[in-house]
Structures are given as C-alpha cells and as structure tokens.
Design an enzyme around this catalytic site. Structure first.
Site, mmCIF file in Angstrom:
data_model
loop_
_atom_site.group_PDB
_atom_site.id
_atom_site.type_symbol
_atom_site.label_atom_id
_atom_site.label_comp_id
_atom_site.label_asym_id
_atom_site.label_seq_id
_atom_site.Cartn_x
_atom_site.Cartn_y
_atom_site.Cartn_z
ATOM 1 C CG HIS A 98 5.791 4.866 4.166
ATOM 2 N ND1 HIS A 98 5.337 4.189 5.283
ATOM 3 C CD2 HIS A 98 6.041 6.126 4.570
ATOM 4 C CE1 HIS A 98 5.321 5.014 6.330
ATOM 5 N NE2 HIS A 98 5.736 6.197 5.926
ATOM 6 C CG ASP A 121 4.558 1.095 8.129
ATOM 7 O OD1 ASP A 121 5.242 1.796 7.356
ATOM 8 O OD2 ASP A 121 3.874 0.113 7.749
ATOM 9 C CG HIS A 123 4.895 -3.389 6.433
ATOM 10 N ND1 HIS A 123 3.703 -2.757 6.091
ATOM 11 C CD2 HIS A 123 4.721 -4.703 6.144
ATOM 12 C CE1 HIS A 123 2.868 -3.662 5.601
ATOM 13 N NE2 HIS A 123 3.444 -4.839 5.621
ATOM 14 C CG ASP A 125 8.065 0.958 5.562
ATOM 15 O OD1 ASP A 125 7.292 1.914 5.349
ATOM 16 O OD2 ASP A 125 7.693 -0.228 5.531
ATOM 17 C CG HIS A 138 6.595 0.210 -0.577
ATOM 18 N ND1 HIS A 138 5.232 0.040 -0.449
ATOM 19 C CD2 HIS A 138 7.120 -1.020 -0.806
ATOM 20 C CE1 HIS A 138 4.964 -1.247 -0.569
ATOM 21 N NE2 HIS A 138 6.073 -1.913 -0.790
ATOM 22 C CG ASP A 225 2.005 2.292 5.758
ATOM 23 O OD1 ASP A 225 2.997 1.725 5.256
ATOM 24 O OD2 ASP A 225 0.839 2.082 5.382
ATOM 25 C CG ASP A 227 0.652 -0.808 5.969
ATOM 26 O OD1 ASP A 227 1.323 -0.941 4.925
ATOM 27 O OD2 ASP A 227 1.177 -0.581 7.082
ATOM 28 C CD GLU A 270 2.561 2.253 0.851
ATOM 29 O OE1 GLU A 270 1.807 1.760 0.000
ATOM 30 O OE2 GLU A 270 3.802 2.259 0.745
HETATM 31 N N1 LIG Z 1 8.873 -5.574 3.994
HETATM 32 C C1 LIG Z 1 8.160 -5.657 2.753
HETATM 33 C C2 LIG Z 1 6.931 -4.763 2.744
HETATM 34 C C3 LIG Z 1 7.203 -3.310 2.722
HETATM 35 C C4 LIG Z 1 5.906 -2.531 2.978
HETATM 36 C C5 LIG Z 1 6.068 -1.072 2.747
HETATM 37 B B1 LIG Z 1 4.967 -0.142 3.454
HETATM 38 O O1 LIG Z 1 5.125 -0.244 4.867
HETATM 39 O O2 LIG Z 1 5.165 1.199 3.081
HETATM 40 O O3 LIG Z 1 3.653 -0.593 3.119
HETATM 41 C C6 LIG Z 1 7.599 -7.073 2.563
HETATM 42 C C7 LIG Z 1 8.565 -8.051 2.083
HETATM 43 N N2 LIG Z 1 7.942 -9.408 2.189
HETATM 44 C C8 LIG Z 1 9.005 -10.431 2.323
HETATM 45 C C9 LIG Z 1 8.388 -11.813 2.473
HETATM 46 C C10 LIG Z 1 7.465 -12.111 1.310
HETATM 47 C C11 LIG Z 1 6.408 -11.043 1.156
HETATM 48 C C12 LIG Z 1 7.047 -9.667 1.048
HETATM 49 C C13 LIG Z 1 9.128 -5.290 1.627
HETATM 50 O O4 LIG Z 1 8.716 -5.338 0.461
HETATM 51 O O5 LIG Z 1 10.270 -4.928 1.939
HETATM 52 MN MN LIG Z 2 3.192 -0.601 5.814
HETATM 53 MN MN LIG Z 3 5.143 2.013 5.265
#
Ligand SMILES: N[C@](CCCC[B-](O)(O)O)(CCN1CCCCC1)C(=O)O
Ligand SMILES: [Mn+2]
Ligand SMILES: [Mn+2]
Length: 301
Positions: A98, A121, A123, A125, A138, A225, A227, A270
């Site tokens: 993403h 999504d 998340h 992001d 991402h 996304d 997910d 994704e």
């Molecule tokens: N918010 C996350 C996931 C981002 C997903 C991107 B998508 O939507 O494109 O798939 C998760 C961070 N998270 C923090 C707590 C421990 C596990 C990871 C991050 O890595 O920033």
């Molecule tokens: Mn996501």
């Molecule tokens: Mn995303």
C-alpha cells in the site's frame, strides 16, 4: 471509456516477500477479459519493472526501511497514473504493497486537485516518521499525502495536496496508538468495523460519501486494501486482522462507488499470493478481481 491497468510488482513498503507477485496473479486470473466483458476498453502495457537499489545504498532513515526505493518507485507510479488520467483513462493500480498509494493518489491529485479518497482498509496507513513502530512504509502513505509529521527530504516530491477533510476510511480495526492520536488531532473521518456493525454498510457508505463528497460532484479515488476484508474472505495478505468486511460488504462499497459515476482511479492492494495454500491464494485473487469488476460496473441484476 478506457481502463488502464497499472501492474506494480512492488514489496518495498513491507517485509514479506510475495506481495510483488500480486499483479501477475490478478492479470493471469483473467482480469483484462473480465473488464472487457463489462464493455471497457482495457489498456495493459505489461507490469512495471522497478529495479532495486542495493541495501547499502538505501540505509534506513530513522527506522524507515527502503526509503529511497519506496520514494523512487512511488514517484514513478505517480507519473504513470497521472498520465493515464490526463489521457482520459481510468487507472486501476494492482499492488503490491500500500505504500504505492503515495504514487497513485499523487497521480490523481495532480490532475484532479479536488479528488476525495475513500480508503478501505483494516489499517489507517497514516503513521508519520515519529509514530511508526515498524518502519514499514506501507503503514505510512497517508501521512506523506496529508503532510502530517516532520518531513523526510527523500519524499519531498510528495506534495501534501490531500486535505484531511477529503479522506474517509471504511473498515478500520487495527489502528496504532500514534495513528489514533493523528486521526483525533486532525478530525479525520473513519467508519471502523464498529460503525459498519452499528449502521450497516449501506448507511456507512452513504455517510462516508456525505462527508467527503456531499454534492456528489468530486472525483473519487478508491484505495482498497484487501485486508479490509475478513481473513476468511481474503486470506492471502500480509497483515490479516480478524473481524473484517464480508464478501458482500466489500462488494457493496465498490458497487456504490461505481454508481456515483465519480470514480477516477482505483487501487487494489496487498494481495500476497505466497502466504497461503493454493486454494486460499486463488480465492483471494478471485475476490480481488471481483471487487474490481464491481467498482467498474458489474451489477447483480
Ligand atoms: N500499522 C502497522 C501495519 C500497517 C499495515 C499496512 B497495510 O494496511 O497496507 O496493510 C502495524 C504496526 N503494528 C504495531 C504493533 C505491533 C505490530 C505491528 C504498521 O506497520 O505501521
Ligand atoms: Mn491493511
Ligand atoms: Mn493498507
């Protein structure tokens, strides 16, 4: 009307191998013919090739990983998407992770400054360089597009042209603490799975569009996304989170946005075909193609 398929085999915004194979699986599932079957003229000039930067030339910035690679790739995507829109085509960008949305949405905004973004999504992001816990870009594209957090010179090409009141989320259920603070601080509208449960998807989409597109006169960029869907519906993705959108809820969003007649660009992000057994991969890819068809006019009746 022409759809331009932009295949982006890119995984640099996150650590799991395989998401760069998403585009080829979606195309090989017959996406071009499926869209032609809906009456679209489909332009697909092959998947884009992003040559790598070797690791020693791309050290982390803070904890941001592959920053120069992500910046260069997303900037090229911005130009490609922008050109397609300039040619009067509807770009459909296939991810890939993403972080690519930094490029696709920049592309939309370059031609339609009043574009509103519907971000579907699990998340948000929207992590800034200060709030990201993973350094995976991402999880950050919207902070760059909105100009939130301190700027990172390598990403200066991303003009913060998206306004916080032009963004709306559907499907959130895994938002980091730093992101929750950002959403609150900036009054960013989000319909989480709680709102989906409470109001139903029909009302949620109506309220989401009322927020960013009250007169239904602004171009819409849909960034989807996979997910956002429940893992039982789209299992083969890098950051699955239970309690997601049903198959129908995901499709309803796409159908309703098509009905507005305002869609100018779409991302399907994704899909990672290396994270599940072949049946689950096939299911995820098929759902991705189906969502795209719904966003591009396929109806049930
Ligand atoms: N918010 C996350 C996931 C981002 C997903 C991107 B998508 O939507 O494109 O798939 C998760 C961070 N998270 C923090 C707590 C421990 C596990 C990871 C991050 O890595 O920033
Ligand atoms: Mn996501
Ligand atoms: Mn995303």
């Amino acid at each position: 009307k022409t759809v331009a398929i932009v295949g982006c085999p890119f995984s640099g915004g996150q650590p799991k191998a395989g998401v760069d194979k998403g585009p080829i699986h979606l195309v090989e599932a017959g996406l071009v013919n499926q869209l032609e079957g809906l009456g679209w003229k489909v332009k697909f000039d092959g998947h884009h090739l992003f040559e790598d930067i070797n690791a020693q030339d791309d050290p982390p910035i803070g904890i941001l990983k592959n920053p120069r690679l992500v910046s260069r790739v997303t900037q090229s995507v911005a130009n490609v998407v922008g050109d397609h829109i300039k040619n009067g085509e509807l770009p459909v960008t296939l991810g890939g992770d993403h972080s690519l949305a930094m490029g696709t949405i920049s592309g939309s905004l370059s031609h339609h400054p009043n574009t509103c973004v519907v971000w579907v999504d699990a998340h948000a992001d929207i992590n800034s360089i200060e709030t990201t816990e993973s350094g995976n870009i991402h999880g950050m594209p919207l902070s760059f597009l909105l100009g939130i957090g301190s700027s990172v010179p390598e990403f200066d090409w991303v003009k913060a042209l998206l306004r916080t009141d032009s963004l709306v989320y559907i499907g959130l259920r895994d938002v980091d603490a730093g992101e929750k603070a950002i959403l609150r601080q900036h009054n960013i509208k989000a319909f989480s799975m709680h709102e989906v449960d409470r109001y139903g998807i029909g009302k949620v989409v109506e309220m989401a569009l009322d927020h960013v597109n009250p007169n239904r006169d602004r171009p819409i960029h849909l960034s989807f996304d996979v997910d956002a869907l429940d893992p039982s519906v789209a299992p083969s993705t890098g950051t699955p989170v239970r309690g997601g959108l049903t198959f129908r809820e995901g499709h309803y969003i796409c159908e309703a946005i098509y009905e507005t007649g305002l869609l100018v660009a779409m991302d399907l992000m994704e899909v990672n075909p290396s994270l599940a057994d072949s049946v689950s991969v096939e299911q995820t890819v098929a759902v991705g193609c189906s969502l795209l068809r719904s966003a591009l006019g396929e109806t049930l009746l």
